[in-house]
Structures are given as structure tokens and as C-alpha cells.
Design a protein around this motif. Structure first.
Motif, short mmCIF file in Angstrom:
data_model
loop_
_atom_site.label_atom_id
_atom_site.label_comp_id
_atom_site.label_asym_id
_atom_site.label_seq_id
_atom_site.Cartn_x
_atom_site.Cartn_y
_atom_site.Cartn_z
N GLU A 131 0.85 -1.19 0.00
CA GLU A 131 0.00 0.00 0.00
C GLU A 131 0.89 1.24 0.00
N PRO A 132 0.39 2.35 -0.53
CA PRO A 132 1.18 3.58 -0.58
C PRO A 132 1.74 4.00 0.77
N LYS A 133 0.96 3.83 1.83
CA LYS A 133 1.44 4.18 3.17
C LYS A 133 2.68 3.37 3.54
N THR A 134 2.66 2.09 3.19
CA THR A 134 3.79 1.22 3.51
C THR A 134 5.01 1.61 2.70
N VAL A 135 4.82 1.86 1.41
CA VAL A 135 5.93 2.28 0.55
C VAL A 135 6.58 3.55 1.09
N ALA A 136 5.76 4.47 1.60
CA ALA A 136 6.28 5.73 2.12
C ALA A 136 7.15 5.54 3.35
N LYS A 137 7.00 4.39 4.02
CA LYS A 137 7.79 4.13 5.22
C LYS A 137 9.13 3.46 4.91
N VAL A 138 9.34 3.10 3.65
CA VAL A 138 10.57 2.44 3.24
C VAL A 138 11.65 3.48 2.95
N LYS A 139 12.79 3.34 3.62
CA LYS A 139 13.91 4.27 3.44
C LYS A 139 15.13 3.51 2.93
N PHE A 140 15.76 4.04 1.89
CA PHE A 140 16.98 3.44 1.34
C PHE A 140 18.19 4.14 1.93
N VAL A 141 19.09 3.37 2.52
CA VAL A 141 20.29 3.93 3.14
C VAL A 141 21.51 3.26 2.52
N TYR A 142 22.47 4.10 2.12
CA TYR A 142 23.70 3.60 1.52
C TYR A 142 24.89 4.01 2.37
N SER A 143 25.77 3.06 2.63
CA SER A 143 26.90 3.31 3.54
C SER A 143 27.85 4.38 3.03
N ASP A 144 27.88 4.61 1.70
CA ASP A 144 28.79 5.62 1.14
C ASP A 144 28.06 6.92 0.80
N ASN A 145 26.87 7.08 1.31
CA ASN A 145 26.10 8.30 1.06
C ASN A 145 25.75 8.98 2.38
N PRO A 146 26.46 10.04 2.76
CA PRO A 146 26.23 10.72 4.04
C PRO A 146 24.79 11.20 4.21
N ASN A 147 24.15 11.60 3.11
CA ASN A 147 22.78 12.10 3.22
C ASN A 147 21.80 11.02 3.70
N THR A 148 21.98 9.80 3.20
CA THR A 148 21.09 8.73 3.64
C THR A 148 21.55 8.13 4.97
N LYS A 149 22.87 8.14 5.24
CA LYS A 149 23.36 7.61 6.51
C LYS A 149 22.83 8.40 7.70
N SER A 150 22.48 9.65 7.48
CA SER A 150 21.94 10.48 8.57
C SER A 150 20.62 9.92 9.08
N ILE A 151 19.92 9.14 8.25
CA ILE A 151 18.67 8.50 8.69
C ILE A 151 18.96 7.58 9.87
N MET A 152 20.07 6.83 9.79
CA MET A 152 20.46 5.94 10.87
C MET A 152 20.82 6.73 12.12
N ASP A 153 21.59 7.81 11.95
CA ASP A 153 22.00 8.62 13.09
C ASP A 153 20.81 9.24 13.79
N ASP A 154 19.81 9.61 13.02
CA ASP A 154 18.61 10.22 13.61
C ASP A 154 17.79 9.21 14.41
N LEU A 155 17.83 7.96 14.00
CA LEU A 155 16.99 6.94 14.63
C LEU A 155 17.66 6.19 15.77
N PHE A 156 18.99 6.01 15.68
CA PHE A 156 19.65 5.09 16.60
C PHE A 156 20.85 5.69 17.33
N ASP A 157 21.16 5.09 18.47
CA ASP A 157 22.45 5.26 19.11
C ASP A 157 23.37 4.27 18.41
N MET A 158 24.23 4.76 17.54
CA MET A 158 25.02 3.89 16.69
C MET A 158 26.06 3.07 17.45
N GLU A 159 26.28 3.37 18.70
CA GLU A 159 27.19 2.59 19.52
C GLU A 159 26.68 1.16 19.72
N VAL A 160 25.37 0.97 19.69
CA VAL A 160 24.80 -0.36 19.97
C VAL A 160 24.32 -1.08 18.71
#
Length: 324
Positions: free
Chosen positions: A205-234
Motif C-alpha cells: 500500500e502507498p502508506k507502507t511504501v512511504a515508510k521504506v527508506k533506502f540507506v547507503y553506507s557511502d552516502n552521508p545524506n542517507t546515513k543520517s537516517i540511521m544517526d537520527d533513529l539510533f544510538d550507533m554505539e549499539v
């Protein structure tokens, strides 16, 4: 960001309608599904009914139809009765597991590693997925309804996935676990994933698709999604975190067996404020009176909500570019 996202808090709560309007719709759904007994009564809490309403854009009749289908499914499939011993074989490679950490909003995290697929059985794979979903829900904090998926695409090949399993997975998750997904992060998906995503997206469903985020380890712009969501130490190093520990099936099995011990108390009146004690569960098929009232219910529903049609969230039809 869509207006839908702006109106939904990280715990899944929807602020698009006034609280009294939401409660009115919840009460109407409860009236239309009729009295339930036992575990089905426990399942039909206000929070649960609200999720079905949100999934159907607060359309009462659509939510009733969806919820009745789930009640029938739960009565037959009995997901709350699945135990670790029933799915341990599917779990032994660590293809799906609940992380020991949560995100910054205290949402449970399910880690998925397609390369670790170890089964050809659709039935077995779905049963293990359902077990994982139920386990994540069991570990939700009091004020949280949603979870996070972290999907590790390292070592991925097209042989790891099946359209049939994907279709069945989408059906079970969207029809029987609505509004349980907060965010799904696809980490380092390869180029060969693009045609599969194109084929799989129509099942979502469109709502589900909108929740999908693509993150690439060599792309700082998408890596920020991880930093915003998690304590990367764990977080595991596979997702750019600091934890280098490998998945250990024996330790994980011990955790799951301990969690299994919590299930009976989770499904009791004392642990669920929404429980009711009713002697008879009615038929889960539409009744004549319900069908006769559809027109009046639609009219009442439209008077309470400015929009009752299916979600119109616009999404990009292509795989997000790795280069930003």
C-alpha cells in the motif's frame, strides 16, 4: 514529507482527527463487530481498533471489514500460540531476529538478512515471520505501537527472495498487522534489487511504501537516517554501527524461550485493560443488519472525517538513487 507523516507521531498515534471524533469511530467499529470473547476480546482494544481505522483512513466500514478478517485469521492461525520450538529451524541462520536494542523512540527492531534465507517452505517462512512480529509486539513499551525493520542487503542475490513469499508476507503484514511498521530501512541494496522492488511495490500500500527508506553506507545524506533513529554505539557494524558481535543462535534461542514464558500473562485480562469477559463470539461474516446499514454508516463516516478514501500518498516509482 507527506501530510500523513506530519500527522503521525513516532509512536504511531494519529493527530489528523480530534480525539472525540476518533473515539466515536472506535466505538462504532466495536458496535459493528459485536461482542468478542477470550483472546479476541483482548485483541479488540481501543488502540487496536484505532490501528485498523488509521490503515483505512478512518473509514468505519472498511476498518470493520479488515478487522473481522483479522479476527477470523487469528482464530484459525492462532499466532499467539506459536513458540520458539515451532520455528527454531527457520531461525537458526539469523535471517530475522529481534535486536537487543531499540531505536531512540524505544521501538523494537527486527533485523532481516535476506542472504541468510535457509528455507524453501513458504508456510515455514511465514510462520517464523508471524512469530517475530508477535514477539516484537510483546516487547513494545506501554506508549509505543510500532517497530523498526533493518534489512541488511550485504551478500544479497536474487536467489535469496521469492515473489510468492513476498506476496504472502505483504498480505499478512498489511492485512493483519496494520500500522505496526514505523520505518523499514533497506541498507545497501544492490543494483540488482531494483527490478525486484519494481515487481514487489504493487503488493504494498502507498502508506507502507512511504515508510521504506533506502540507506547507503557511502552516502552521508542517507546515513543520517540511521544517526537520527539510533544510538550507533549499539547498532551492528553491518549497518554502520559500533557493535562487531556476530549473531549467536544459542544466545538468541535463550532470549526467545524467556520471552515465550511471558506470552500467557500477555493474553490475560489482568495485563490488558481493554479486555472484556463475554460468553459468545459472534459470526465474523457480515450480518444482514450490518449490510443494510452500510449506506447510513458511510454517510455518518463522511460527516465525521474530511477524507475517507484510500490513502493518496504520492511515492517515487523508482529505486532511490545511490548518489545524492
Amino acid at each position: 514529507m507527506s501530510s500523513e507523516s506530519n500527522k503521525t507521531a513516532p509512536n504511531g498515534c494519529d493527530n489528523s482527527l480530534a480525539p472525540e471524533v476518533q473515539q466515536g469511530k472506535i466505538n462504532e467499529v466495536r458496535r459493528l463487530i459485536g461482542p468478542q470473547s477470550g483472546k479476541l476480546a483482548l485483541y479488540c482494544s481501543d488502540a487496536s481498533i484505532s490501528r485498523y481505522l488509521r490503515a483505512r483512513n478512518w473509514n468505519v466500514n472498511k476498518a470493520v471489514k479488515m478487522l473481522k478478517a483479522t479476527l477470523k485469521w487469528r482464530m484459525e492461525y492462532k499466532p499467539e500460540e506459536i513458540r520458539w520450538g515451532d520455528v527454531a529451524k527457520e531461525a537458526e541462520t539469523g535471517k530475522i531476529y529481534r535486536a537487543s536494542y531499540k531505536d531512540k523512540h524505544r521501538r523494537p527492531v527486527l533485523v532481516m538478512r535476506p542472504r541468510c534465507q535457509n528455507s524453501k517452505s513458504i508456510k515455514g517462512q511465514i510462520k517464523y515471520l508471524v512469530y517475530c512480529m508477535e514477539n516484537a509486539i510483546l516487547n513494545l513499551p506501554q506508549d509505543q505501537e510500532q517497530m523498526i525493520w533493518l534489512i541488511d542487503f550485504h551478500g544479497f542475490s536474487m536467489s535469496n527472495i521469492s515473489i510468492k513469499v513476498t506476496r504472502e508476507t505483504a498480505h499478512v503484514l498489511q492485512e493483519h498487522y496494520p500500522e505496526r511498521l514505523g520505518v523499514a530501512i533497506l541498507y545497501d541494496p544492490p543494483k540488482i534489487f531494483e527490478p525486484f522492488w519494481t515487481v514487489a511495490k504493487p503488493f504494498l500500500e502507498p502508506k507502507t511504501v512511504a515508510k521504506v527508506k533506502f540507506v547507503y553506507s557511502d552516502n552521508p545524506n542517507t546515513k543520517s537516517i540511521m544517526d537520527d533513529l539510533f544510538d550507533m554505539e549499539v547498532v551492528e557494524s553491518a549497518f554502520g554501527g559500533k557493535d562487531d558481535a556476530d549473531f549467536e543462535i544459542n544466545k538468541y534461542a535463550e532470549r526467545m524461550r524467556e520471552d515465550d514464558k511471558k506470552i500467557p500473562s500477555f493474553w490475560t485480562t489482568d495485563s490488558n485493560s481493554a479486555a472484556t469477559s463475554l460468553p459468545i463470539a459472534p459470526s465474523l461474516d457480515p450480518t444482514n443488519s450490518e449490510l443494510e446499514s452500510d449506506a447510513s454508516e458511510e454517510k455518518a463516516d463522511k460527516s465525521l472525517s474530511p477524507r475517507d478514501d484510500e490513502d493518496g500518498t504520492l511515492v517515487d516509482e523508482s529505486l532511490p538513487s545511490k548518489q545524492k
